[in-house]
Design an enzyme around this catalytic site. Structure first.
Site, short mmCIF file in Angstrom:
data_model
loop_
_atom_site.label_atom_id
_atom_site.label_comp_id
_atom_site.label_asym_id
_atom_site.label_seq_id
_atom_site.Cartn_x
_atom_site.Cartn_y
_atom_site.Cartn_z
N HIS A 1 -6.20 -7.46 0.01
CA HIS A 1 -6.29 -5.92 -0.54
C HIS A 1 -5.39 -5.66 -1.83
O HIS A 1 -4.60 -6.41 -2.14
CB HIS A 1 -5.67 -5.26 0.47
CG HIS A 1 -6.50 -5.44 1.92
ND1 HIS A 1 -5.75 -6.18 2.90
CD2 HIS A 1 -7.46 -5.22 2.56
CE1 HIS A 1 -6.71 -6.20 3.96
NE2 HIS A 1 -7.61 -5.40 3.90
N ASP B 1 -2.57 -10.73 -1.95
CA ASP B 1 -3.03 -10.33 -0.67
C ASP B 1 -4.44 -9.99 -0.81
O ASP B 1 -5.08 -9.72 -1.89
CB ASP B 1 -2.36 -8.71 -0.38
CG ASP B 1 -2.72 -8.48 1.02
OD1 ASP B 1 -1.92 -8.93 1.84
OD2 ASP B 1 -3.73 -7.71 0.93
N ASP C 1 -4.23 -12.71 4.20
CA ASP C 1 -5.60 -12.24 4.68
C ASP C 1 -6.63 -12.59 3.71
O ASP C 1 -7.68 -12.74 4.28
CB ASP C 1 -5.55 -10.67 4.85
CG ASP C 1 -4.75 -10.10 3.82
OD1 ASP C 1 -4.23 -10.86 2.89
OD2 ASP C 1 -4.45 -8.87 3.95
N HIS D 1 0.97 -1.32 0.12
CA HIS D 1 -0.03 0.00 0.03
C HIS D 1 0.86 1.12 0.03
O HIS D 1 0.31 2.38 -0.24
CB HIS D 1 -0.99 -0.08 1.20
CG HIS D 1 -1.89 -0.89 1.16
ND1 HIS D 1 -2.64 -1.28 0.48
CD2 HIS D 1 -2.16 -1.80 2.36
CE1 HIS D 1 -3.70 -2.36 0.50
NE2 HIS D 1 -3.34 -2.86 1.71
#
Ligand SMILES: [Zn+2]
Length: 356
Positions: free
Chosen positions: A175, A173, A260, A136
């Site tokens: 996200h 991931d 995740d 990120h």
């Protein structure tokens, strides 16, 4: 650039690990806690993973190297915030404390060391078991538990230092890796592929975000509804990632390996099992076997359930021990929802080079 390891020879996997990664502490109750790595390290010590693994110590990335992907002002800001001694919030969920600078520059330098080991043939695969995570982190700001973009810097390092023409970054991931996408949005030398829950944090990662200018078609986003499990992910890797990678012909593959999407992860809504992560790793290794001697560097991103981290990492390492060409099993049935997303991705990319 390297030859695959001959049949019958043991594959070697480099594990980047260091206690100093535990020194970055976002504070009590924060999901991105040092315990995430403690769980993984302890499990590896208690029962060594399959195959031949060796510990690769990280080194510190320099501020000049960090500036390959971040503004010098931002690098300086992180250094100052960490040196101030007290934990400080940089965004609603990203904290810098006294041990953060050291951990963050070692995370990047650990990825560099792993790239060296792969390119120089000391390892066939590598897993950077580092934190803080990175995907990120943007050029000029921290975000989503991330300070520096480990994977983006790893791709730049492979390009600059080792002259690798094309790097594939596969990001599984939960996200979307907004920072990585933005790093290479106009750059056809790095193919960024991401599966992610959508709509969800950080908000980016629509199918239509496909790169720009010379980079058009070299960003491939696969936004998925919640509830997708092993079969859905495997189908996306078979029908989108594998054909795109075969056209792209990477010289090195980096994986933003977040755990995740795990079925019990507290931050996510996906249903991937530990075995499912192993199956994704096997798929990535197999496509890397076709193009770059099976050289894959897995980099830890998110993952907030201890069992998801422990068993997910172990399953990936088992796939590494097996290497390219492991039997992927029967063609997975993704179900109608995921099949629709796959069709949409192929439709959007029809005019571009990799899936056209
Ligand atoms: Zn994540």
């Amino acid at each position: 650039m390297t030859t695959p390891i001959p049949a019958g020879q043991t594959r070697r996997t480099a594990l980047v690990r260091d206690e100093r990664f535990l020194g970055h502490d976002p504070g009590p109750g924060h999901p991105e806690s040092p315990d995430r790595l403690r769980v993984i390290y302890r499990a590896l010590d208690e029962a060594p993973p399959a195959g031949e693994c060796f510990v690769l110590p990280p080194r510190e990335a320099s501020p000049d190297q960090l500036a390959w992907n971040h503004s010098p002002e931002y690098v300086e800001r992180i250094a100052r915030a960490a040196a101030a001694g007290l934990p400080r919030s940089l965004d609603p969920d990203t904290v810098v404390g006294p041990g953060s600078w050291e951990a963050a520059v070692l995370a990047v330098g650990g990825v560099f060391a792993a790239v060296d080991a792969l390119v120089e043939g000391r390892a066939d695969t590598a897993f950077a078991l580092v934190r803080p995570p990175g995907h990120h982190a943007e050029a000029g700001h921290a975000m989503g538990f991330c300070l520096f973009n480990n994977v983006a810097l790893g791709a730049r390092y492979a390009r600059k230092v080792h002259g690798i023409d094309r790097v594939l970054v596969a990001d599984w991931d939960l996200h979307h890796g907004n920072g990585t996408q933005h790093s290479f949005y106009e750059d056809p030398s790095v193919l960024y592929f991401s599966t992610h829950q959508f709509p969800y944090y950080p908000g980016s990662g629509r199918v239509e975000e496909a790169g720009h200018g010379e980079g058009e078609g070299f960003t491939v986003n696969v936004p998925l509804p919640p509830g997708v499990g092993d079969a859905g992910y495997a189908a996306v890797f078979d029908r989108v990632l594998a054909p795109a990678a075969d056209r792209f012909r990477p010289g090195l593959v980096l994986v933003s390996a977040g755990f995740d999407p795990f079925i019990r992860d507290p931050l996510g809504g996906m249903r991937v099992t530990a075995r499912g992560f192993g199956a994704l790793a096997a798929r990535v290794l197999t496509l890397a076997g076709r193009h770059c001697g099976g050289r894959v560097l897995f980099c830890l991103e998110g993952g907030y359930d201890p069992a998801g981290l422990r068993d997910g990492v172990r399953a990936v390492l088992a796939a590494c021990a097996e290497g390219p060409g492991a039997d992927p099993g029967p063609a997975p049935d993704p179900g109608p929802e995921v099949a629709r997303v796959i069709d949409r991705v192929i439709e959007v990319h029809r005019g571009f080079q990799l899936l056209g």
